[in-house]
Design an enzyme around this catalytic site. Structure first.
Site: not given
Length: 195
Positions: A108, A128
């Protein structure tokens, strides 16, 4: 005037060329997510670093680790986990520039290569943006699945001169950020603690 006879063999190489292309695809593309794999990420990173050295540019490497992936796998099963990884890759690819590289590094974990990034703040803006994209719930098989992520960032030339060092330091920054409550991303110089 005497004319010569030319003999030859005509061979259709279409099938062989297709097979070569298929093998190259398998060697460089992650079969689950259909994005570049670790091998292609390293290859593109090395090329970007050569360019950056030559033209004195900055390069950023982002290391993304999904926060709740094991819980999703354990709760819903591996088929749902695989679908989630495909959806994560599809969302992330929409948030990067065409000149950037998104790759599945394993499990992952994903990597993003940002060649010719102007400032460190620009890499943080990308981080972000990627986190914002991953914070939205995923709808998989009629289930709403939430998975967040933590991102570590390293920069060439400050944090490393080669791809291995940059990935290692971005990974270290990611683990450093995970240790801090409420921090979801950070740079090697902010959080880079050897694992």
């Amino acid at each position: 005037m005497r004319r010569g006879l030319i003999e030859g063999v005509l061979e259709d190489v279409t099938a062989r060329k297709q097979q070569e292309m298929d093998l190259k695809h398998l060697a460089t593309i992650d079969s689950l997510t259909e994005i570049p794999n670790r091998h292609l990420f390293f290859d593109r990173s090395e090329r970007a670093l050569k360019q950056a050295k030559r033209y004195e540019k900055k390069v950023a490497v982002l290391f993304i680790d999904l926060d709740n992936f094991k819980l999703v796998n354990d709760t819903y099963g591996h088929r749902t986990g695989d679908e989630l990884l495909r959806e994560v890759a599809a969302r992330l690819i929409r948030r990067i520039r065409e000149s950037d590289t998104l790759a599945r590094l394993g499990g992952d974990e994903f990597g993003v290569l940002l060649p010719e990034i102007e400032t460190e703040e620009a890499a943080k803006v990308v981080a972000r943006s990627l986190l914002e994209e991953l914070d939205r719930p995923f709808m998989i098989d009629g289930e709403s699945v939430n998975v967040g992520a933590t991102i570590g960032i390293s920069f060439f030339p400050e944090d490393g001169k080669d791809c291995v060092s940059l990935i290692s330091r971005a990974d270290s920054a990611m683990y450093g950020a995970k240790r801090k409550t409420g921090i979801r991303y950070g740079t090697f110089r902010e959080f880079g603690i050897p694992k």
